[in-house]
Design a protein around this motif. Structure first.
Motif, PDB file in Angstrom:
ATOM      1  N   LEU A 129       0.926  -1.147   0.108  1.00 46.44           N
ATOM      2  CA  LEU A 129      -0.003  -0.111  -0.031  1.00 46.44           C
ATOM      3  C   LEU A 129       0.874   1.130  -0.176  1.00 46.44           C
ATOM      4  N   GLY A 130       2.167   1.081   0.180  1.00 46.86           N
ATOM      5  CA  GLY A 130       3.117   2.501   0.335  1.00 46.86           C
ATOM      6  C   GLY A 130       3.627   2.630  -0.848  1.00 46.86           C
ATOM      7  N   SER A 171       5.555  -2.157   4.277  1.00 45.98           N
ATOM      8  CA  SER A 171       4.645  -2.684   3.456  1.00 45.98           C
ATOM      9  C   SER A 171       4.995  -3.965   2.756  1.00 45.98           C
ATOM     10  N   LYS A 183      -5.653   1.100   9.458  1.00 47.24           N
ATOM     11  CA  LYS A 183      -5.105   2.217   8.549  1.00 47.24           C
ATOM     12  C   LYS A 183      -3.863   2.756   9.256  1.00 47.24           C
ATOM     13  N   ASN A 215      -1.260   5.845   8.528  1.00 50.47           N
ATOM     14  CA  ASN A 215      -1.412   7.220   7.900  1.00 50.47           C
ATOM     15  C   ASN A 215       0.118   7.085   7.186  1.00 50.47           C
ATOM     16  N   ASN A 251       0.021   5.631   3.816  1.00 46.71           N
ATOM     17  CA  ASN A 251      -0.653   6.366   2.941  1.00 46.71           C
ATOM     18  C   ASN A 251       0.534   7.609   2.436  1.00 46.71           C
ATOM     19  N   SER A 252       1.101   8.154   3.355  1.00 48.00           N
ATOM     20  CA  SER A 252       2.239   9.149   3.008  1.00 48.00           C
ATOM     21  C   SER A 252       3.245   8.597   2.054  1.00 48.00           C
ATOM     22  N   PHE A 278       2.766   6.139  -0.036  1.00 47.70           N
ATOM     23  CA  PHE A 278       2.110   6.161  -1.282  1.00 47.70           C
ATOM     24  C   PHE A 278       2.264   7.324  -2.135  1.00 47.70           C
ATOM     25  N   GLU A 279       1.805   8.446  -1.338  1.00 49.32           N
ATOM     26  CA  GLU A 279       1.719   9.859  -1.903  1.00 49.32           C
ATOM     27  C   GLU A 279       2.823  10.276  -2.296  1.00 49.32           C
ATOM     28  N   LYS A 326       4.925  15.724   1.232  1.00 52.58           N
ATOM     29  CA  LYS A 326       3.895  14.373   1.526  1.00 52.58           C
ATOM     30  C   LYS A 326       4.397  13.521   2.489  1.00 52.58           C
TER      31      LYS A 326
END
Length: 860
Positions: free
Chosen positions: A295-296, A444, A542, A544, A547-548, A550-551, A581
């Motif tokens: 997911l990263g 991940s 989740k 965060n 998610n960062s 991945f962004e 990010k």
């Protein structure tokens, strides 16, 4: 019918992959598509068929190969496209070939040497009459025969990084190419940290050593790359693996990272620039198939692609693991003796066993351990098929870095050992984990490898297997909810149950558990109920930070391509966007530091091109931020001097090295009694008047404080050496066995004065290291003739060393308590905070130890 008469058989052009499936001449037991396969194929055709890059995540047992082959065959027939199906290994290629035959899909197996490809099959692929099946290296090589694919299916894409990155990775092993290794070292020597050179020259390395691997910053070695390129042109001859890699890297060396440890040099770009390889980049569509997509942004980084569209898995498909695993952690045994008995019981069992290791080095150790009572199989033996292993009644298959692609359902194999932490399989990964102490960019990916590895022997709902997991880092990882919360809930439940069951395990308990699992008796029913109870309270949480990551991945990849074309301004801006990010908590601080370093490099390169002072200022600002995020990389200070064009050092306080302390905590274990027992044992030694006991405890105390610490058992050697990471050191002479009523003698002073010279002569330190010489003594006076020559020797009473030990012991106990279950990054922050707030930074400790000069003692 005439020789050249046209066939009257009408070619069926399907309107969808589902319609194609109905017309295929399949094996009789393949009757229908599952509903989730149907929905995925429908979603692909409606929404993603024109996308450049598409990814399917299909868990184990969900029919991934059928979905991929149907799409491949549909595009081939419908659009007359040349389609290639890529797999990591030849054995997996053969497996996909077998599947395609059962589905009735025409394929060509094109593996091995390109010159040996079946010419007829190759031509039929080129004419889009069948699908080519080959390995990743069949495409990613210097001159691939399959160079014009229009659709590329990348199966087991989560494992693709190792095969793709190897195309741009130059590795030199000291044992295999000693002359080349030493010549590269000679060329790079002016850019290397002095302490690193010493370690490499004299093989100084230990489990607590933060120099297990390090990075040579581009700015430091930039002026040496021309000489390095010339040398590579001379020494890498045609038809060698390094020759072909060098053809890729030649001209791009300044954009690669150089990783180095005592036995290896690795040169590679941070992200594989697949856009430069036309046989891959020219495809109309690339489809990535994976049982577990990170997911990263792992997939994007692995293939150097900014954006990959994900086809969502239908919600009604339960994303759960297949089968049941009893997971055992031998390191939690009641004693080392019981742990060894558990391992021996596993080794000596007469059945088939699978061993997965994280490196070739660990694989060799495993082969040596198991060979006494096992028939050993390796990757070479199963290159084309698993049958040599599965057809043997008693056999052990040992593989390195093969966490996927090994399918051993039911009675083919019910026992497995995962040996080693799956987070340092490449030099780049080792740099982040071992040198920087950061696992966040790999979190991940590591969880994907763990998930894949645990699924090798459980391939359906009724399958079951016994799995041993043996590695301190692996145990630490799976003991932390911060890492396991990202795993499938059923796997989380199995791990939690395994950790609790393994607490203080002994061999009889292990044997009884095996019997319950394999007999499926009432005892196992109890275990199953407990796992189910745990499962009801678990979910994927989740994160965060993921998610960062991945962004930021899109800008990280843009940075790489901008750097390659020498657009330093754009690479600087891309790095800045990535850093924005990555803003957030402590978990991301080290990875953010790394990107601040890359941002500083881009700014400095732009400054050298434009001579605009603005870019020098930008480089200094970025480097200052990197320094604030990381206090213990000595080459950050070196870069500061280069960028500012001065000899000015950073003014920040010299703190401790949290990685050494973190290694020590891992060694002492966060669970069990080893921590308290070891600290108590060393406290007794450091309180002793027996010289050797005291010296060993002194070495241990150095590690407790974060120093690189060592002692020797050689004539004339010092009694201990503590080194910081920025050219400061403390050398000890321990006289704790001397009668405190007697004054310090001339011979003892002279002996102490020789220690720095001994260290330099024996290549233990560089000449320019600042050394504080400390005598540890309970004596309170010094003889007159000794006083006149004692110079810059300091002294400290033994009781003050004991007090230091007590205080640092308490600090470590607090850290252990506070960091249980936290990530490596979070623990590192706790280590820094505790030592700084307790006034036990390197600077504080050196000041304390050097506060009293020997010359200040009373003269007797």
């Amino acid at each position: 019918m005439g020789v050249f008469s046209k066939s009257k058989t009408k070619k069926i052009i399907p309107s969808s992959p589902q319609e194609l499936f109905r017309h295929l001449k399949k094996d009789v037991d393949i009757k229908f598509l599952w509903s989730h396969q149907d929905e995925l194929l429908d979603s692909y055709c409606k929404n993603y068929i024109s996308s450049k890059n598409v990814c399917f995540e299909l868990p184990t047992g969900s029919g991934k190969s059928l979905v991929g082959l149907l799409i491949a065959e549909f595009r081939r027939i419908k659009e007359n496209k040349r389609v290639v199906y890529l797999c990591p290994t030849k054995q997996l290629c053969a497996q996909i070939k077998k599947h395609s035959e059962s589905y009735g899909i025409p394929t060509a197996l094109l593996t091995g040497k390109q010159k040996d490809y079946d010419e007829n099959l190759f031509i039929r692929y080129q004419r889009a009459q069948l699908i080519a099946i080959t390995t990743y290296t069949g495409i990613f090589n210097i001159n691939p025969r399959i160079n014009d694919a229009e659709i590329i299916i990348c199966d087991d894409a989560h494992a693709g990084d190792a095969y793709v990155s190897s195309f741009w990775t130059l590795e030199i092993n000291r044992m295999e190419n000693e002359d080349i290794f030493n010549n590269i070292l000679r060329i790079l020597k002016p850019s290397l940290d002095g302490e690193l050179i010493r370690k490499m020259n004299y093989n100084v390395q230990s489990s607590s050593d933060p120099y297990l691997i390090d990075l040579v910053p581009k700015i430091k070695c930039k002026n040496l790359l021309g000489s390095l390129s010339n040398y590579f042109n001379e020494c890498f001859k045609e038809h060698t693996s390094n020759y072909y890699v060098w053809q890729n890297l030649n001209g791009y060396l300044e954009f690669c990272n150089i990783f180095i440890n005592i036995n290896n040099i690795c040169i590679r770009p941070f992200i594989s620039p697949t856009k430069l390889h036309q046989p891959f980049s020219n495809a109309k569509q690339r489809i990535f198939m994976s049982a577990s997509v990170g997911l990263g942004g792992d997939l994007e980084r692995a293939f150097g692609i900014e954006k990959i569209k994900k086809v969502p898995l239908p919600k009604h498909w339960a994303k759960r693991n297949t089968g049941r695993r009893l997971i055992i952690f031998p390191e939690l045994a009641t004693s080392s003796e019981e742990r060894n008995k558990v391992l021996d019981n596993f080794k000596n069992s007469k059945d088939r066993k699978l061993i997965l290791t994280n490196s070739n080095e660990v694989k060799s150790i495993a082969e040596e351990y198991f060979k006494e009572s096992n028939i050993i199989f390796t990757s070479h033996d199963i290159e084309n098929s698993l049958e040599p292993f599965t057809s043997s009644e008693e056999a052990t298959l040992i593989l390195a870095n093969r966490y996927d692609g090994i399918d051993l359902p039911d009675d083919k194999c019910r026992k497995m050992l995962i040996l080693g932490f799956p987070g340092a399989s490449s030099f780049q990964e080792r740099f982040f984990v071992q040198r920087l102490g950061s696992t966040i960019p790999l979190r991940s990916l590591i969880n994907t490898r763990i998930t894949q590895g645990l699924g090798r022997c459980t391939r359906n709902e009724n399958d079951y297997a016994l799995i041993l997991m043996y590695d301190k880092e692996l145990l630490k990882w799976l003991s932390s909810k911060n890492y396991t919360k990202l795993l499938n809930p059923e796997l989380q439940a199995e791990i939690e149950f395994g950790l609790d069951f393994s607490q203080e395990i002994y061999v009889k308990k292990f044997v009884d558990a095996q019997e319950a699992l394999f007999k499926r008796n009432d005892d196992w029913d109890d275990a199953e109920l407990e796992i189910q109870d745990r499962l009801n309270n678990l979910s994927i949480e989740k994160d965060n930070s993921i998610n960062s990551l991945f962004e930021s991945s899109e800008d990280e990849i843009k940075y790489m391509y901008a750097l390659i074309v020498r657009n330093y301004e754009e690479s600087y801006l891309a790095a800045a966007r990535a850093i924005d990010k990555l803003s957030g908590g402590n978990e991301l601080s080290i990875y953010r530091m790394f990107w601040c370093y890359l941002k500083a490099e881009s700014a400095f390169l732009q400054y050298e091109v434009t001579e605009d002072k603005k870019w020098q200022k930008n480089a200094i600002e970025a480097l200052n931020l990197a320094r604030k995020l990381n206090y213990y990389l000595p080459w950050l200070n070196d870069l500061y001097k280069i960028i500012t064009k001065s000899n000015t050092d950073y003014k920040e306080k010299t703190v401790t090295n949290p990685i050494i302390i973190s290694h020590l905590l891992d060694e002492l274990q966060l669970r069990g009694n080893k921590f308290s027992n070891t600290l108590e044992d060393n406290f007794n030694k450091i309180s002793s008047s027996k010289s050797k006991q005291f010296e060993n405890a002194l070495e241990f105390l150095g590690r407790m404080c974060g120093f690189e610490s060592q002692n020797w058992d050689k004539e004339g050697s010092p009694d201990g050496l503590w080194l910081t990471n920025n050219n400061f050191g403390i050398v000890f002479e321990a006289k704790t066995d001397e009668d405190k009523a007697n004054p310090i003698s001339l011979s003892n002073v002279r002996q102490t004065l020789t220690h720095k010279e001994w260290l330099i002569k024996n290549n233990e330190i560089e000449k320019d290291i600042k050394i504080f010489t400390i005598m540890i003594t309970n004596q309170r006076a010094i003889k007159k003739e000794a006083h006149s020559v004692c110079g810059e020797i300091f002294y400290i009473p033994q009781n003050e060393i004991i007090n230091l030990y007590k205080n640092v012991k308490q600090i470590l106990s607090d850290i252990r308590y506070k960091s249980n279950g936290l990530t490596e990054e979070e623990r590192r922050e706790i280590v820094l905070a505790e030592f700084i707030n307790s006034n036990y930074s390197f600077e504080d400790i050196i000041t304390m130890l050097s506060s009293k000069k020997l010359s200040d003692l009373k003269i007797a």
